[in-house]
Design a protein around this motif. Structure first.
Motif, PDB file in Angstrom:
ATOM      1  N   TRP A 452       0.652  -1.092  -0.045  1.00 37.97           N
ATOM      2  CA  TRP A 452      -0.054  -0.005  -0.116  1.00 37.97           C
ATOM      3  C   TRP A 452       0.864   1.247   0.013  1.00 37.97           C
ATOM      4  O   TRP A 452       0.664   2.193  -0.870  1.00 37.97           O
ATOM      5  CB  TRP A 452      -0.884  -0.192   1.329  1.00 37.97           C
ATOM      6  N   HIS A 459       1.893   7.009  -6.623  1.00 37.99           N
ATOM      7  CA  HIS A 459       1.119   7.701  -6.931  1.00 37.99           C
ATOM      8  C   HIS A 459       1.482   9.415  -6.779  1.00 37.99           C
ATOM      9  O   HIS A 459       1.238  10.192  -7.519  1.00 37.99           O
ATOM     10  CB  HIS A 459      -0.485   7.396  -6.078  1.00 37.99           C
ATOM     11  N   ASP A 522     -10.316  -4.217   2.638  1.00 40.96           N
ATOM     12  CA  ASP A 522     -11.459  -3.361   1.857  1.00 40.96           C
ATOM     13  C   ASP A 522     -11.169  -1.857   2.091  1.00 40.96           C
ATOM     14  O   ASP A 522     -11.198  -1.168   1.137  1.00 40.96           O
ATOM     15  CB  ASP A 522     -12.656  -3.737   2.224  1.00 40.96           C
ATOM     16  N   ALA A 525      -8.247  -0.450   0.325  1.00 38.87           N
ATOM     17  CA  ALA A 525      -8.524  -0.300  -1.156  1.00 38.87           C
ATOM     18  C   ALA A 525      -9.434   0.669  -1.360  1.00 38.87           C
ATOM     19  O   ALA A 525      -9.256   1.671  -2.441  1.00 38.87           O
ATOM     20  CB  ALA A 525      -9.020  -1.565  -1.590  1.00 38.87           C
ATOM     21  N   GLU A 526     -10.502   1.049  -0.606  1.00 39.93           N
ATOM     22  CA  GLU A 526     -11.468   1.730  -0.695  1.00 39.93           C
ATOM     23  C   GLU A 526     -10.788   3.433  -0.480  1.00 39.93           C
ATOM     24  O   GLU A 526     -11.083   4.287  -1.439  1.00 39.93           O
ATOM     25  CB  GLU A 526     -12.342   1.955   0.341  1.00 39.93           C
ATOM     26  N   SER A 527      -9.711   3.595   0.303  1.00 45.45           N
ATOM     27  CA  SER A 527      -9.206   4.779   0.431  1.00 45.45           C
ATOM     28  C   SER A 527      -8.388   4.978  -0.859  1.00 45.45           C
ATOM     29  O   SER A 527      -8.559   6.370  -1.421  1.00 45.45           O
ATOM     30  CB  SER A 527      -7.981   4.884   1.683  1.00 45.45           C
ATOM     31  N   VAL A 528      -7.619   3.931  -1.492  1.00 48.08           N
ATOM     32  CA  VAL A 528      -7.010   4.405  -2.759  1.00 48.08           C
ATOM     33  C   VAL A 528      -7.885   4.674  -3.969  1.00 48.08           C
ATOM     34  O   VAL A 528      -7.898   5.575  -4.451  1.00 48.08           O
ATOM     35  CB  VAL A 528      -6.259   3.102  -3.206  1.00 48.08           C
ATOM     36  N   SER A 529      -9.064   3.857  -3.986  1.00 48.47           N
ATOM     37  CA  SER A 529      -9.996   3.996  -5.070  1.00 48.47           C
ATOM     38  C   SER A 529     -10.786   5.467  -5.068  1.00 48.47           C
ATOM     39  O   SER A 529     -11.164   5.758  -5.985  1.00 48.47           O
ATOM     40  CB  SER A 529     -10.704   2.945  -5.337  1.00 48.47           C
ATOM     41  N   HIS A 530     -10.704   6.143  -3.890  1.00 47.67           N
ATOM     42  CA  HIS A 530     -11.510   7.379  -3.650  1.00 47.67           C
ATOM     43  C   HIS A 530     -10.364   8.402  -3.600  1.00 47.67           C
ATOM     44  O   HIS A 530     -10.427   9.252  -2.674  1.00 47.67           O
ATOM     45  CB  HIS A 530     -12.483   7.482  -2.489  1.00 47.67           C
ATOM     46  N   ASP A 531      -9.140   8.250  -4.190  1.00 46.76           N
ATOM     47  CA  ASP A 531      -8.257   9.022  -4.262  1.00 46.76           C
ATOM     48  C   ASP A 531      -7.633   9.492  -3.224  1.00 46.76           C
ATOM     49  O   ASP A 531      -7.277  10.521  -2.575  1.00 46.76           O
ATOM     50  CB  ASP A 531      -8.919  10.775  -5.018  1.00 46.76           C
ATOM     51  N   TYR A 532      -7.365   8.388  -2.479  1.00 44.55           N
ATOM     52  CA  TYR A 532      -6.697   8.212  -1.098  1.00 44.55           C
ATOM     53  C   TYR A 532      -7.515   9.125  -0.072  1.00 44.55           C
ATOM     54  O   TYR A 532      -7.094  10.125   0.630  1.00 44.55           O
ATOM     55  CB  TYR A 532      -5.276   8.895  -1.094  1.00 44.55           C
TER      56      TYR A 532
END
Ligand code: NA7
Length: 539
Positions: A452, A459, A522, A525-532
């Motif tokens: 992560w 990024h 999850d 991953a959610e943090s990443v997929s929502h632009d951290y």
């Protein structure tokens, strides 16, 4: 006086500094290198291995099965390494760590015998200045801690400690040359996992052994055994599926478990299942039923089953009752043994109950409990660790505005996802408080965090960002979420190192994330997929 960063000189200027060359630091280094970052690991010891470097007491071994307590990132590595036993002993885990260091040529990026004493964030440059006990000053964009959760030994400050003329050992700082207890009168203080593993072996050598017990612990048989080649081959042939199964479980490792309550079955069936799991051995005992850590009533059935086992094994009824814990099974970390309770049947081994009257002081020849002096040659403190936060707070870490982490965590650790701390930009805490860590397969946890972190750094590099910091809202919400789910588990209901209760004066905060490995995965991953989400990123 603060010297402006621009005028400071450094021994090195790096993308990242990693603290600690245990399993976390080694894998983090590998990922950083693979992704083209300049980085260095700083390690106090003179070799890799972390907890397995320091804990060399007799009987020390992992309580997670070897085939699962190993890196999963390289199939070549997991195919070529052969674990010899179901639960690997410390020397073998250390050999594995060394093998990994050599195989991936990690040592060239690790500075041994170097302790990080201070890390200071410079807001003007968005970089950390890291200072070592050897006088080095390093500048780094990222400060990454991989210091472990159980790495700061708790050596109780018994009054008159220096008066004792014999040897005092701590299981977590064991002499590398080993200790020969042959013919010696030994005291072991502490009956957690380290005491339980070492006591049977110390008893074998010593002339007399007194075990000082403050709290009795629940212990199940480890049923350790050699792994035969066919068994290893079967796991290796199916390793990917086994790892995936592990990741899908709250603990991050796979074992047989039942998905119904202890109260869903009648007494005979319950007993049969407890016997089955007892015979199988290991911490998987808590998987017999799915509500053992939720329902006090269910928990009590398991607790009483174990107490009865103790009563059967230990011949002296008074000693058996003292060894039989009264509280919740699994609240303190469950222990796995090889011959622990049987040891108390030996004529030269005595249990001393210090639950009501503590060790009041040491004397020249031993230790005092109430008015009784116990004369011994050696004292082994199996007294555990300043867990979860101890190693982090030993460093002088200063974030925005010069605020120390000690100050920020005065009332207990606060983080977002156990990875980032508001006010401490560009700092990541591998298996930090607020992440699953000790409730899950630690090796999968360090792989997960390192992946992560490096993903986040990539990024930032791609987007030309210079600073990442957890937001206060995200941190507050995560702390509250941790508290809520902790309160829902029986694990938070007793005095334990999960809660910091073993260290006098430490804030009582349930530190590890108990929501389970897959849910936590999850969330990451959610943090990443929502632009951290939950982090503020800036140039
Ligand atoms: P633990 O599990 O923290 O056990 C430490 C033991 O030492 C425990 O029985 C403590 O009693 C006892 N202790 C601590 N301080 C004192 C003092 N001052 N006087 C008497 N007894 C004391 O540490 P371990 O090293 O065994 O295991 C740590 C983890 O490593 C383990 O859970 C595995 O995950 C691996 P207490 O229960 O606090 O009353």
């Amino acid at each position: 006086m603060t010297v402006p960063a621009a005028t400071q000189t450094f021994d090195a200027s790096l993308d990242a500094v990693v603290v600690g060359a245990g399993f976390g630091g080694m894998y983090m280094m590998l990922k950083l290198r693979e992704n083209g970052y300049s980085a260095r690991v700083y390690e106090t010891g003179d070799d890799v291995g972390g907890t397995w470097y320091w804990n060399r007491y007799p009987g020390c071994r992992c309580d997670v099965e070897s085939m699962q307590y190993s890196y999963s990132f390289s199939d070549e590595l997991q195919q070529e390494w052969n674990w010899s036993e179901r639960y690997a002993p410390q020397p073998e885990i250390l050999a594995y760590a060394r093998h990994v260091a050599d195989r991936f040529d990690l040592r060239r990026d690790i500075e041994f015998e170097t302790r990080i004493d201070r890390a200071t964030f410079d807001e003007a440059t968005n970089r950390w200045t890291i200072e070592t006990n050897t006088g080095k000053r390093i500048s780094a964009r990222y400060f990454i801690t991989a210091v472990g959760c159980l790495s700061t030994a708790n050596l109780p400050d018994f009054p008159d400690r220096d008066a004792f003329k014999g040897n005092i050992y701590h299981t977590g700082q064991w002499p590398h040359e080993g200790v020969d207890f042959t013919g010696r009168r030994v005291a072991v203080i502490g009956t957690g996992s380290s005491g339980i593993q070492s006591i049977p072996l110390i008893a074998k050598q010593s002339k007399s052994l007194h075990v000082f017990q403050r709290t009795a612990n629940f212990v199940v048989p480890a049923r350790n055994r050699p792994l035969d080649p066919e068994e290893r081959a079967a796991v290796k042939a199916d390793y990917a599926a086994l790892r995936a199964k592990g990741r899908s479980r709250p603990t991050g490792f796979f074992f047989e478990h039942n998905n119904f309550s202890a109260l869903d079955v009648d007494d005979a069936e319950r007993e049969r299942l407890y016997e089955k799991f007892w015979d199988n051995g290991g911490l998987t005992f808590l998987g017999v039923f799915n509500d053992l850590l939720i329902s006090p009533e269910s928990n009590e059935t398991a607790a009483e089953f174990v107490r009865n086992k103790i009563r059967k094994i230990v011949k002296d009824p008074e000693t058996a009752e003292l060894l039989a814990p009264r509280d919740i099974i699994g609240c303190k970390r469950l222990c796995a043994d090889t011959g622990y309770f049987e040891t108390f049947n030996l004529p030269h081994v005595k249990l001393v109950d210090i639950s009501k009257s503590p060790i009041s002081r040491l004397t020249e020849n031993g230790l005092m409990v109430g008015e009784t002096e116990y004369q011994v040659d050696d004292i082994v403190c199996a007294t555990g660790f300043d867990a979860m936060t101890g190693a982090l707070l030993k460093m002088d870490i200063r974030g925005v505005g010069g605020r120390t982490l000690n100050d920020k965590w005065e009332h207990g650790p606060r983080s977002y996802l156990g990875l980032g701390v508001k006010g401490f930009p560009n700092m990541f805490t591998i298996t930090g408080p607020g992440s699953p860590s000790v409730f899950a397969n630690m090796i999968l946890c360090v792989e997960q965090h390192s992946d992560w972190i490096v993903g986040c750094m990539n990024h930032m590099r791609d987007e030309k960002l210079k600073r990442i910091e957890a937001t206060l809202d995200a941190e507050d919400a995560w702390v509250e979420h941790n508290r809520e789910i902790g309160d829902g588990s029986l694990r938070s209901q007793c005095k334990s190192w999960y809660l910091g209760s073993n260290i006098p004066g430490k804030p009582k905060v349930f530190s590890p994330y108990i929501g389970g490995f897959p849910i936590y995965t999850d969330k990451l991953a959610e943090s990443v997929s929502h632009d951290y989400r939950g982090f503020e990123l800036s140039r």
